[in-house]
Design an enzyme around this catalytic site. Sequence first.
Site, PDB file in Angstrom:
ATOM      1  N   CYS A 173     -20.966   0.180 -12.051  1.00  0.00           N
ATOM      2  CA  CYS A 173     -20.216   0.918 -11.024  1.00  0.00           C
ATOM      3  C   CYS A 173     -20.264   2.425 -11.289  1.00  0.00           C
ATOM      4  O   CYS A 173     -20.366   3.221 -10.355  1.00  0.00           O
ATOM      5  CB  CYS A 173     -18.780   0.421 -10.928  1.00  0.00           C
ATOM      6  SG  CYS A 173     -17.929   0.343 -12.500  1.00  0.00           S
ATOM      7  N   CYS A 216     -18.904   0.770  -5.389  1.00  0.00           N
ATOM      8  CA  CYS A 216     -18.559   0.353  -6.758  1.00  0.00           C
ATOM      9  C   CYS A 216     -18.080  -1.094  -6.822  1.00  0.00           C
ATOM     10  O   CYS A 216     -17.962  -1.665  -7.905  1.00  0.00           O
ATOM     11  CB  CYS A 216     -17.536   1.305  -7.381  1.00  0.00           C
ATOM     12  SG  CYS A 216     -16.021   1.494  -6.442  1.00  0.00           S
ATOM     13  N   CYS A 265     -14.143  10.990  -4.263  1.00  0.00           N
ATOM     14  CA  CYS A 265     -14.341   9.614  -3.780  1.00  0.00           C
ATOM     15  C   CYS A 265     -14.536   9.581  -2.258  1.00  0.00           C
ATOM     16  O   CYS A 265     -13.731  10.120  -1.503  1.00  0.00           O
ATOM     17  CB  CYS A 265     -13.136   8.773  -4.192  1.00  0.00           C
ATOM     18  SG  CYS A 265     -13.243   7.070  -3.619  1.00  0.00           S
ATOM     19  N   CYS A 319     -15.301  -6.579 -18.242  1.00  0.00           N
ATOM     20  CA  CYS A 319     -16.369  -5.597 -17.975  1.00  0.00           C
ATOM     21  C   CYS A 319     -17.416  -5.581 -19.091  1.00  0.00           C
ATOM     22  O   CYS A 319     -18.594  -5.319 -18.833  1.00  0.00           O
ATOM     23  CB  CYS A 319     -15.778  -4.189 -17.817  1.00  0.00           C
ATOM     24  SG  CYS A 319     -14.994  -3.934 -16.221  1.00  0.00           S
ATOM     25  N   CYS A 342     -20.749  -4.750  -8.450  1.00  0.00           N
ATOM     26  CA  CYS A 342     -20.047  -5.385  -9.567  1.00  0.00           C
ATOM     27  C   CYS A 342     -20.472  -6.848  -9.733  1.00  0.00           C
ATOM     28  O   CYS A 342     -20.320  -7.654  -8.820  1.00  0.00           O
ATOM     29  CB  CYS A 342     -18.538  -5.299  -9.334  1.00  0.00           C
ATOM     30  SG  CYS A 342     -17.597  -6.098 -10.640  1.00  0.00           S
ATOM     31  N   ASP A 345       0.787  -1.223   0.000  1.00  0.00           N
ATOM     32  CA  ASP A 345       0.000   0.000   0.000  1.00  0.00           C
ATOM     33  C   ASP A 345       0.830   1.291   0.000  1.00  0.00           C
ATOM     34  O   ASP A 345       0.834   2.027  -0.977  1.00  0.00           O
ATOM     35  CB  ASP A 345      -0.976  -0.020   1.184  1.00  0.00           C
ATOM     36  CG  ASP A 345      -2.057   1.031   1.059  1.00  0.00           C
ATOM     37  OD1 ASP A 345      -2.386   1.393  -0.071  1.00  0.00           O
ATOM     38  OD2 ASP A 345      -2.571   1.491   2.097  1.00  0.00           O
ATOM     39  N   CYS A 355     -20.921  -3.523 -19.379  1.00  0.00           N
ATOM     40  CA  CYS A 355     -21.421  -3.142 -18.053  1.00  0.00           C
ATOM     41  C   CYS A 355     -20.898  -1.758 -17.644  1.00  0.00           C
ATOM     42  O   CYS A 355     -19.751  -1.412 -17.897  1.00  0.00           O
ATOM     43  CB  CYS A 355     -20.958  -4.194 -17.046  1.00  0.00           C
ATOM     44  SG  CYS A 355     -21.399  -3.812 -15.356  1.00  0.00           S
ATOM     45  N   CYS A 368     -15.387   3.054   1.252  1.00  0.00           N
ATOM     46  CA  CYS A 368     -16.626   2.942   0.483  1.00  0.00           C
ATOM     47  C   CYS A 368     -16.521   1.705  -0.407  1.00  0.00           C
ATOM     48  O   CYS A 368     -15.496   1.483  -1.038  1.00  0.00           O
ATOM     49  CB  CYS A 368     -16.826   4.198  -0.358  1.00  0.00           C
ATOM     50  SG  CYS A 368     -18.185   4.076  -1.545  1.00  0.00           S
TER      51      CYS A 368
END
Length: 308
Positions: free
Chosen positions: A156, A206, A176, A150, A210, A94, A153, A203
């Site tokens: 999201c 999204c 966001c 994807c 999916c 991260d 689609c 959050c």
Amino acid sequence: MLGEWLAAGMCADMDWMQERADERLDVRRLFPGARTVLSLAANYYWWDPNAEGSPISRYARGRDYHQTMRDRLRTLRRTLRQKFPGLRDYAAVDFGPVMERVWAVRAGLGFVGRNGCLITRDFGSWVFLATMVLDAEVDRYNERFVPDACGDCTLCLSACPTGAITSDRRVDARLCLSYQTIENEQAIPEPLRPAMRNIVFGCDVCQDVCPLNAAPKVAGSERFAPRAVAQLGARELAALTPDEYQALIPGTPLARAKYDGLRRNAAYALGAMRDAGARELLQRLAEDPSDVVRDAARWALEQLSCAR
Ligand code: B12
Ligand code: SF4
Ligand code: SF4
């Protein structure tokens, strides 16, 4: 792509994304002598009926994943060094200046979906990533990429409550709610607050919508199991005392928001939900010593007064 994202200001005030951008773009600058990049993904999805409906996003309900992934990287390092003494590496989870999603795509772990997340075939996007750079070459490297699934689609994009996802699979951190609830230490911009319905930390909207996440598998490690804090709703989180905070939060990702940040977020969420039952609590928080908590509670009270 990172350059465009930064130049467009989409990193908001995450200055640390700007500071070592050249290393992010080239691991040889970060780790001179780099020859191989190993990309690792760990499934963290967990089903606990008591935690479903929690306003805390899934990734943050258990023990802090940075620690878990670092422990795993340490084990991998030990194993590699037993076999190859003298091998050097750079490992990151991260925070390191490494484009973890890009390396995961190159390593064949998944593809980046329209929601900006790395989506794997086996676990959908409910995975944490970690990266290890080695100063030696492997015999074989990945040549098989996971195709984009994807298709047509756009669920999201339409589900994102703040329109933070751009048409070219980028996420504008300024819009966001993940950024706003985790990284932003100031007041959350007013136009975004009504979208914080049952959203207190991180959050998942999204990812929840999916279809590629429709059949998740439960993680194998107890370390990802939700802790007691995941059973609390926005009211309980807003009402946390310092002692309760100390008992519940350290050692989880929630600690990043700190005591006031967490209560600030919860107060916004109560306002967004127009939770009339929280009026007394919000009145108390409207006199809180913390500026951000006080302001959030006052905003939330205004929402109650316009409730139908
Ligand atoms: C900054 C950051 C954020 C910011 C910005 C998010 C963003 N999308 O950029 C904020 C705070 C908003 C955020 C939110 C979240 N994050 Co975050 N975040 C990061 C961090 C530190 C850097 C990401 C980055 O470089 N962004 C800049 C953009 C431009 O780069 P990018 O995201 O890699 O996307 C580009 C590439 O994917 C590229 N690309 C796509 N396909 C391909 C193919 C090839 C071949 C190439 C070369 C490139 C390429 O195009 C994209 C757009 O330019 C990473 C850790 C790390 N060091 O990488 C974690 C990380 C991406 N986050 C993670 C998580 C879990 C989250 C959240 C789900 C947390 C939550 N529940 O709230 C949300 C998801 C929001 C979303 N829809 O993306 C995980 C991702 C797991 C996954 N399955 O994808 C990471 C990897 C942390 C980790 N070690 O596990 N995050
Ligand atoms: S994490 Fe939430 S706010 Fe951010 S892009 Fe996804 S749905 Fe939108
Ligand atoms: S919701 Fe649809 S468009 Fe978005 S990432 Fe999932 S499959 Fe792709």
